[in-house]
Design a protein around this motif. Structure first.
Motif, PDB file in Angstrom:
ATOM      1  N   TRP A  34      12.410  57.784  23.721  1.00 31.84           N
ATOM      2  CA  TRP A  34      13.041  59.029  23.775  1.00 31.84           C
ATOM      3  C   TRP A  34      13.814  59.305  25.171  1.00 31.84           C
ATOM      4  N   LEU A  35      13.673  58.598  26.051  1.00 31.80           N
ATOM      5  CA  LEU A  35      14.554  58.974  27.482  1.00 31.80           C
ATOM      6  C   LEU A  35      15.929  58.454  27.208  1.00 31.80           C
ATOM      7  N   ASN A  36      16.367  57.672  26.187  1.00 37.64           N
ATOM      8  CA  ASN A  36      17.632  57.427  25.885  1.00 37.64           C
ATOM      9  C   ASN A  36      18.239  58.491  25.448  1.00 37.64           C
ATOM     10  N   TRP A  37      17.821  59.639  25.004  1.00 37.45           N
ATOM     11  CA  TRP A  37      18.494  60.831  24.655  1.00 37.45           C
ATOM     12  C   TRP A  37      19.161  61.458  25.868  1.00 37.45           C
ATOM     13  N   PHE A  38      18.556  60.979  27.138  1.00 38.62           N
ATOM     14  CA  PHE A  38      19.117  61.846  28.157  1.00 38.62           C
ATOM     15  C   PHE A  38      19.939  60.819  28.959  1.00 38.62           C
ATOM     16  N   VAL A  39      19.742  59.541  28.536  1.00 44.95           N
ATOM     17  CA  VAL A  39      20.567  58.326  29.302  1.00 44.95           C
ATOM     18  C   VAL A  39      22.015  58.277  28.728  1.00 44.95           C
ATOM     19  N   ILE A  40      22.102  58.601  27.530  1.00 46.39           N
ATOM     20  CA  ILE A  40      23.485  58.305  26.802  1.00 46.39           C
ATOM     21  C   ILE A  40      24.392  59.164  27.288  1.00 46.39           C
ATOM     22  N   PRO A  41      23.990  60.493  27.345  1.00 48.32           N
ATOM     23  CA  PRO A  41      24.908  61.413  27.820  1.00 48.32           C
ATOM     24  C   PRO A  41      25.320  61.360  29.392  1.00 48.32           C
ATOM     25  N   ILE A  42      24.598  60.833  30.071  1.00 48.81           N
ATOM     26  CA  ILE A  42      25.051  60.507  31.520  1.00 48.81           C
ATOM     27  C   ILE A  42      25.970  59.269  31.393  1.00 48.81           C
ATOM     28  N   GLY A  43      25.691  58.567  30.379  1.00 51.97           N
ATOM     29  CA  GLY A  43      26.822  57.315  30.279  1.00 51.97           C
ATOM     30  C   GLY A  43      27.992  57.987  29.824  1.00 51.97           C
ATOM     31  N   ILE A  44      28.147  58.845  28.969  1.00 49.19           N
ATOM     32  CA  ILE A  44      29.112  59.301  28.302  1.00 49.19           C
ATOM     33  C   ILE A  44      30.158  59.985  29.482  1.00 49.19           C
ATOM     34  N   VAL A  45      29.278  60.853  30.390  1.00 55.03           N
ATOM     35  CA  VAL A  45      29.954  61.385  31.504  1.00 55.03           C
ATOM     36  C   VAL A  45      30.779  60.367  32.222  1.00 55.03           C
ATOM     37  N   GLY A  46      30.025  59.011  32.542  1.00 60.49           N
ATOM     38  CA  GLY A  46      30.749  58.026  33.265  1.00 60.49           C
ATOM     39  C   GLY A  46      31.787  57.314  32.686  1.00 60.49           C
ATOM     40  N   ILE A  47      31.921  57.508  31.380  1.00 57.79           N
ATOM     41  CA  ILE A  47      33.083  57.077  30.737  1.00 57.79           C
ATOM     42  C   ILE A  47      34.108  57.917  30.889  1.00 57.79           C
ATOM     43  N   ALA A  48      33.767  59.342  30.599  1.00 59.01           N
ATOM     44  CA  ALA A  48      34.923  60.127  30.996  1.00 59.01           C
ATOM     45  C   ALA A  48      35.614  60.469  32.308  1.00 59.01           C
ATOM     46  N   VAL A  49      34.638  59.960  33.292  1.00 65.62           N
ATOM     47  CA  VAL A  49      35.329  59.869  34.851  1.00 65.62           C
ATOM     48  C   VAL A  49      36.033  58.685  34.959  1.00 65.62           C
ATOM     49  N   GLY A  50      35.401  57.589  34.369  1.00 65.34           N
ATOM     50  CA  GLY A  50      36.161  56.255  34.445  1.00 65.34           C
ATOM     51  C   GLY A  50      37.413  56.357  33.841  1.00 65.34           C
ATOM     52  N   ALA A  51      37.480  57.124  32.729  1.00 64.85           N
ATOM     53  CA  ALA A  51      38.984  57.232  31.913  1.00 64.85           C
ATOM     54  C   ALA A  51      39.998  57.685  32.803  1.00 64.85           C
ATOM     55  N   LEU A  52      39.436  58.790  33.807  1.00 63.25           N
ATOM     56  CA  LEU A  52      40.526  59.421  34.557  1.00 63.25           C
ATOM     57  C   LEU A  52      41.025  58.422  35.721  1.00 63.25           C
ATOM     58  N   SER A  53      40.314  57.383  35.795  1.00 59.57           N
ATOM     59  CA  SER A  53      40.574  56.416  36.932  1.00 59.57           C
ATOM     60  C   SER A  53      41.641  55.432  36.625  1.00 59.57           C
ATOM     61  N   SER A  54      42.419  54.916  37.775  1.00 55.62           N
ATOM     62  CA  SER A  54      43.637  54.027  37.352  1.00 55.62           C
ATOM     63  C   SER A  54      42.850  52.599  37.219  1.00 55.62           C
ATOM     64  N   THR A  55      41.532  52.213  37.384  1.00 47.36           N
ATOM     65  CA  THR A  55      41.072  51.002  37.097  1.00 47.36           C
ATOM     66  C   THR A  55      39.869  50.868  35.859  1.00 47.36           C
ATOM     67  N   ASN A  56      39.711  50.004  35.301  1.00 46.92           N
ATOM     68  CA  ASN A  56      38.887  49.897  34.112  1.00 46.92           C
ATOM     69  C   ASN A  56      37.499  49.629  34.322  1.00 46.92           C
ATOM     70  N   GLY A  57      36.990  49.217  35.657  1.00 46.66           N
ATOM     71  CA  GLY A  57      35.564  48.692  36.006  1.00 46.66           C
ATOM     72  C   GLY A  57      34.643  49.689  35.549  1.00 46.66           C
ATOM     73  N   GLY A  58      34.652  50.628  36.004  1.00 43.63           N
ATOM     74  CA  GLY A  58      33.684  51.612  35.839  1.00 43.63           C
ATOM     75  C   GLY A  58      33.605  52.013  34.365  1.00 43.63           C
ATOM     76  N   ARG A  59      34.701  52.377  33.947  1.00 46.92           N
ATOM     77  CA  ARG A  59      34.542  52.717  32.360  1.00 46.92           C
ATOM     78  C   ARG A  59      33.869  51.777  31.302  1.00 46.92           C
ATOM     79  N   ASN A  60      34.262  50.503  31.576  1.00 44.22           N
ATOM     80  CA  ASN A  60      33.715  49.367  30.998  1.00 44.22           C
ATOM     81  C   ASN A  60      32.126  49.158  31.118  1.00 44.22           C
TER      82      ASN A  60
END
Length: 73
Positions: A27-53
């Motif tokens: 059930w902890l995955n319900w909290f982990v996945i949105p944190i990862g989605i925030v990381g994807i959004a922050v990584g999309a704003l970056s000029s490199t792709n490492g964090g997003r990937n």
């Protein structure tokens, strides 16, 4: 700078996700996945792709774990 923030968010997601792989803590995955989605959004704003990937891979892995556990376990 945003790539480093995205990687740090990904590391937090990874640490929480490792805990979520324990039996009966899926059930902890319900909290982990949105944190990862925030990381994807922050990584999309970056000029490199490492964090997003990193966050994309983590979200996919933890979403599969959530589906295999039926959304609860």
């Amino acid at each position: 700078m945003l790539n480093i923030a995205s990687i740090l968010i990904g590391l937090v997601t990874l640490l929480l996700g490792i805990v979520a792989f324990m039996p009966l803590l899926g059930w902890l995955n319900w909290f982990v996945i949105p944190i990862g989605i925030v990381g994807i959004a922050v990584g999309a704003l970056s000029s490199t792709n490492g964090g997003r990937n990193l966050n994309i891979v983590l979200v996919v892995i933890f979403a599969l774990r959530l589906m295999l556990g039926g959304g609860i376990i």
